[in-house]
Design a protein around this motif. Structure first.
Motif, PDB file in Angstrom:
ATOM      1  N   PRO A 157       0.827  -1.214   0.000  1.00 47.11           N
ATOM      2  CA  PRO A 157       0.000   0.000   0.000  1.00 47.11           C
ATOM      3  C   PRO A 157       0.859   1.261   0.000  1.00 47.11           C
ATOM      4  CG  PRO A 157      -0.753  -1.556   1.673  1.00 47.11           C
ATOM      5  CD  PRO A 157       0.567  -2.058   1.177  1.00 47.11           C
ATOM      6  N   GLU A 158       0.371   2.300  -0.643  1.00 46.66           N
ATOM      7  CA  GLU A 158       1.126   3.549  -0.708  1.00 46.66           C
ATOM      8  C   GLU A 158       1.441   4.077   0.690  1.00 46.66           C
ATOM      9  OE1 GLU A 158       0.720   8.007  -2.731  1.00 46.66           O
ATOM     10  OE2 GLU A 158      -0.610   6.368  -3.350  1.00 46.66           O
ATOM     11  N   ALA A 159       0.524   3.915   1.616  1.00 46.68           N
ATOM     12  CA  ALA A 159       0.739   4.393   2.984  1.00 46.68           C
ATOM     13  C   ALA A 159       1.899   3.689   3.670  1.00 46.68           C
ATOM     14  CB  ALA A 159      -0.535   4.222   3.806  1.00 46.68           C
ATOM     15  N   GLU A 160       2.293   2.534   3.149  1.00 44.87           N
ATOM     16  CA  GLU A 160       3.407   1.774   3.723  1.00 44.87           C
ATOM     17  C   GLU A 160       4.657   1.860   2.858  1.00 44.87           C
ATOM     18  OE1 GLU A 160       2.127  -2.222   4.480  1.00 44.87           O
ATOM     19  OE2 GLU A 160       0.229  -1.586   5.411  1.00 44.87           O
ATOM     20  N   GLY A 161       4.636   2.757   1.867  1.00 40.86           N
ATOM     21  CA  GLY A 161       5.736   2.833   0.915  1.00 40.86           C
ATOM     22  C   GLY A 161       7.087   3.097   1.543  1.00 40.86           C
ATOM     23  N   TRP A 162       7.176   4.103   2.406  1.00 48.23           N
ATOM     24  CA  TRP A 162       8.471   4.389   3.031  1.00 48.23           C
ATOM     25  C   TRP A 162       8.928   3.227   3.909  1.00 48.23           C
ATOM     26  CZ3 TRP A 162      12.152   7.285   1.559  1.00 48.23           C
ATOM     27  CH2 TRP A 162      11.930   8.515   0.945  1.00 48.23           C
ATOM     28  N   GLY A 163       7.997   2.478   4.469  1.00 50.65           N
ATOM     29  CA  GLY A 163       8.370   1.338   5.300  1.00 50.65           C
ATOM     30  C   GLY A 163       9.051   0.227   4.534  1.00 50.65           C
ATOM     31  N   ALA A 164       8.891   0.213   3.227  1.00 49.39           N
ATOM     32  CA  ALA A 164       9.536  -0.803   2.388  1.00 49.39           C
ATOM     33  C   ALA A 164      10.929  -0.383   1.935  1.00 49.39           C
ATOM     34  CB  ALA A 164       8.664  -1.095   1.170  1.00 49.39           C
ATOM     35  N   VAL A 165      11.337   0.836   2.294  1.00 53.87           N
ATOM     36  CA  VAL A 165      12.601   1.402   1.806  1.00 53.87           C
ATOM     37  C   VAL A 165      13.714   1.170   2.820  1.00 53.87           C
ATOM     38  CG1 VAL A 165      13.786   3.542   1.159  1.00 53.87           C
ATOM     39  CG2 VAL A 165      11.414   3.140   0.432  1.00 53.87           C
ATOM     40  N   ALA A 166      14.817   0.557   2.371  1.00 53.38           N
ATOM     41  CA  ALA A 166      15.994   0.436   3.228  1.00 53.38           C
ATOM     42  C   ALA A 166      16.734   1.758   3.300  1.00 53.38           C
ATOM     43  CB  ALA A 166      16.926  -0.655   2.702  1.00 53.38           C
ATOM     44  N   GLY A 167      16.915   2.396   2.157  1.00 48.46           N
ATOM     45  CA  GLY A 167      17.642   3.650   2.141  1.00 48.46           C
ATOM     46  C   GLY A 167      17.630   4.289   0.773  1.00 48.46           C
ATOM     47  N   LEU A 168      18.315   5.411   0.690  1.00 45.07           N
ATOM     48  CA  LEU A 168      18.404   6.195  -0.531  1.00 45.07           C
ATOM     49  C   LEU A 168      19.862   6.356  -0.926  1.00 45.07           C
ATOM     50  CD1 LEU A 168      15.905   9.024   0.497  1.00 45.07           C
ATOM     51  CD2 LEU A 168      15.414   7.031  -0.944  1.00 45.07           C
ATOM     52  N   THR A 169      20.091   6.488  -2.217  1.00 43.21           N
ATOM     53  CA  THR A 169      21.429   6.737  -2.721  1.00 43.21           C
ATOM     54  C   THR A 169      21.301   7.580  -3.992  1.00 43.21           C
ATOM     55  OG1 THR A 169      23.564   5.690  -3.221  1.00 43.21           O
ATOM     56  CG2 THR A 169      21.598   4.609  -4.103  1.00 43.21           C
ATOM     57  N   ILE A 170      22.445   7.886  -4.607  1.00 46.45           N
ATOM     58  CA  ILE A 170      22.467   8.691  -5.829  1.00 46.45           C
ATOM     59  C   ILE A 170      22.686   7.767  -7.019  1.00 46.45           C
ATOM     60  CG2 ILE A 170      23.577  10.638  -7.012  1.00 46.45           C
ATOM     61  CD1 ILE A 170      24.783  11.418  -4.294  1.00 46.45           C
ATOM     62  N   GLY A 171      22.070   8.107  -8.140  1.00 47.94           N
ATOM     63  CA  GLY A 171      22.290   7.333  -9.358  1.00 47.94           C
ATOM     64  C   GLY A 171      22.424   8.227 -10.572  1.00 47.94           C
ATOM     65  N   GLN A 172      23.043   7.686 -11.592  1.00 45.36           N
ATOM     66  CA  GLN A 172      23.059   8.285 -12.925  1.00 45.36           C
ATOM     67  C   GLN A 172      22.434   7.275 -13.877  1.00 45.36           C
ATOM     68  OE1 GLN A 172      23.846  10.815 -14.964  1.00 45.36           O
ATOM     69  NE2 GLN A 172      24.478  12.309 -13.421  1.00 45.36           N
ATOM     70  N   ASP A 173      21.343   7.679 -14.504  1.00 47.18           N
ATOM     71  CA  ASP A 173      20.693   6.834 -15.507  1.00 47.18           C
ATOM     72  C   ASP A 173      21.276   7.209 -16.868  1.00 47.18           C
ATOM     73  OD1 ASP A 173      18.998   5.232 -17.002  1.00 47.18           O
ATOM     74  OD2 ASP A 173      17.323   6.648 -16.911  1.00 47.18           O
ATOM     75  N   LEU A 174      22.502   6.764 -17.125  1.00 47.95           N
ATOM     76  CA  LEU A 174      23.161   7.097 -18.392  1.00 47.95           C
ATOM     77  C   LEU A 174      22.445   6.409 -19.540  1.00 47.95           C
ATOM     78  CD1 LEU A 174      26.861   6.876 -17.200  1.00 47.95           C
ATOM     79  CD2 LEU A 174      25.467   8.928 -17.507  1.00 47.95           C
ATOM     80  N   SER A 175      22.348   7.117 -20.652  1.00 48.47           N
ATOM     81  CA  SER A 175      21.483   6.674 -21.744  1.00 48.47           C
ATOM     82  C   SER A 175      22.169   6.855 -23.087  1.00 48.47           C
ATOM     83  CB  SER A 175      20.182   7.495 -21.752  1.00 48.47           C
ATOM     84  OG  SER A 175      19.596   7.543 -20.472  1.00 48.47           O
ATOM     85  N   ASP A 176      22.199   5.798 -23.879  1.00 53.66           N
ATOM     86  CA  ASP A 176      22.697   5.909 -25.249  1.00 53.66           C
ATOM     87  C   ASP A 176      21.518   6.284 -26.136  1.00 53.66           C
ATOM     88  OD1 ASP A 176      23.633   5.538 -27.859  1.00 53.66           O
ATOM     89  OD2 ASP A 176      25.030   3.969 -27.229  1.00 53.66           O
ATOM     90  N   ARG A 177      21.416   7.573 -26.459  1.00 53.20           N
ATOM     91  CA  ARG A 177      20.266   8.046 -27.229  1.00 53.20           C
ATOM     92  C   ARG A 177      20.248   7.470 -28.649  1.00 53.20           C
ATOM     93  NH1 ARG A 177      17.419   9.642 -22.854  1.00 53.20           N
ATOM     94  NH2 ARG A 177      18.300  11.483 -21.843  1.00 53.20           N
ATOM     95  N   ARG A 178      21.391   7.041 -29.131  1.00 57.39           N
ATOM     96  CA  ARG A 178      21.442   6.411 -30.455  1.00 57.39           C
ATOM     97  C   ARG A 178      20.596   5.138 -30.457  1.00 57.39           C
ATOM     98  NH1 ARG A 178      24.529   2.183 -31.859  1.00 57.39           N
ATOM     99  NH2 ARG A 178      25.565   2.374 -29.839  1.00 57.39           N
ATOM    100  N   ILE A 179      20.739   4.313 -29.427  1.00 59.58           N
ATOM    101  CA  ILE A 179      19.944   3.092 -29.319  1.00 59.58           C
ATOM    102  C   ILE A 179      18.500   3.426 -28.964  1.00 59.58           C
ATOM    103  CG2 ILE A 179      19.647   0.942 -28.024  1.00 59.58           C
ATOM    104  CD1 ILE A 179      22.681   0.857 -27.658  1.00 59.58           C
ATOM    105  N   GLN A 180      18.327   4.378 -28.062  1.00 61.91           N
ATOM    106  CA  GLN A 180      16.975   4.703 -27.599  1.00 61.91           C
ATOM    107  C   GLN A 180      16.079   5.193 -28.730  1.00 61.91           C
ATOM    108  OE1 GLN A 180      16.945   7.253 -24.155  1.00 61.91           O
ATOM    109  NE2 GLN A 180      14.778   7.723 -24.364  1.00 61.91           N
ATOM    110  N   ALA A 181      16.663   5.848 -29.723  1.00 61.07           N
ATOM    111  CA  ALA A 181      15.870   6.438 -30.809  1.00 61.07           C
ATOM    112  C   ALA A 181      15.559   5.467 -31.937  1.00 61.07           C
ATOM    113  CB  ALA A 181      16.609   7.651 -31.369  1.00 61.07           C
ATOM    114  N   ARG A 182      15.944   4.213 -31.810  1.00 57.55           N
ATOM    115  CA  ARG A 182      15.659   3.253 -32.874  1.00 57.55           C
ATOM    116  C   ARG A 182      14.147   3.119 -33.089  1.00 57.55           C
ATOM    117  NH1 ARG A 182      19.829  -1.578 -31.066  1.00 57.55           N
ATOM    118  NH2 ARG A 182      21.758  -0.626 -31.873  1.00 57.55           N
TER     119      ARG A 182
END
Length: 284
Positions: free
Chosen positions: A141-166
């Motif tokens: 349930p959404e009300a329990e969402g934070w309870g399912a989280v161990a922690g937070l960190t930083i990410g980079q969602d690097l993307s090859d736009r050449r492949i993505q645009a196929r």
């Protein structure tokens, strides 16, 4: 709590000091398998019962270059498209009515000090808040969402736009899962360490220039909603990652379009969590 991973082992971080779990008499999990997250609540109980002076006495200087990704190789990685209104606008897209989820593959994960290998001349940056799942499950349930989280960190969602645009349809999974295309780190930070985990400053710099700057309070779908929506269709497993989406400022939306070049330096920062710095090289 700030959890780090060094030499495939977990440890606790306080300031510039690191204390391995083994030194504290806590089960020395092999962090490559993420078994620590299978009993996250039990682990938290063990850590909460530690004496701070004992932790400090058994600590050692933390060398930032020794840090690995704070989660080994997760079973599943989920990522969000168009989860900031300003990013949807720059992409010429409507604000979505429900979360737009796609997979990234675990082989793309690297740590906060590893090099990024560019697979083409059209690789783009996307700084993101990343959720690490603690208590998994189905139909959380959404009300329990934070309870399912161990922690937070930083990410980079690097993307090859050449492949993505196929054609004929956007091709997200492979475009965003190249080797080194999912940097995460430097630590896993539990939500109770943050004054407001729903509102953190987030920033990306390329070669010293700020290209993305926002706050996670601008997420269209916040962390509890994402946990609820994803788990309504797929069982979340302990140690899974959720890349929550990126704010405006990606290279493909600039005029002229701009992509990462060899020798580029990417700095990713989130308030209360820390920063990562990655240097880019071309694929051999």
């Amino acid at each position: 709590m700030r959890l780090a991973r060094v030499a495939d082992r977990f440890g606790l971080v306080a300031g510039d000091r690191y204390t391995s779990l083994a030194a504290l008499g806590i089960h020395d999990h092999d962090a490559r398998t993420n078994t620590l997250f299978d009993d996250w609540e039990g682990f938290r109980t063990s850590v909460d019962g530690l004496d701070e002076s004992e932790v400090l006495a058994r600590s050692e200087p933390l060398r930032p270059e020794s840090l690995q990704q704070p989660v080994g190789y997760p079973r599943q990685i989920f990522a969000l498209a168009l989860n900031y209104a300003d990013h949807a606008a720059e992409a010429g897209a409507e604000v979505p009515e429900y979360p737009l989820v796609f997979p990234k593959y675990p082989s793309s994960v690297i740590g906060p000090a590893d090099g990024v290998v560019l697979g083409s001349n059209r690789v783009d940056w996307e700084v993101e808040l990343v959720v690490v799942v603690g208590r998994g499950g189905f139909a959380i349930p959404e009300a329990e969402g934070w309870g399912a989280v161990a922690g937070l960190t930083i990410g980079q969602d690097l993307s090859d736009r050449r492949i993505q645009a196929r054609k004929p349809l956007p091709h997200f999974a492979l475009a965003k899962s190249g080797p080194t295309y999912a940097p995460v780190g430097p630590y896993l930070v539990t939500p109770d360490e943050l004054e407001n985990p729903d509102d953190l400053a987030i920033r990306c710099e390329i070669n010293g220039e700020v290209v993305q700057s926002s706050r996670t309070s601008q997420l269209i779908f916040d962390v509890p909603r994402l946990v609820a929506e994803i788990s309504s269709a797929v069982r979340l497993e302990p140690g899974d990652l959720i890349f929550t989406g990126t704010p405006a400022g990606v290279g493909a939306s600039q005029q002229p379009r701009r992509y990462l070049e060899p020798d580029a330096e990417i700095v990713s920062v989130i308030e209360g969590i820390g920063s990562m710095t990655h240097h880019c090289t071309p694929r051999a």
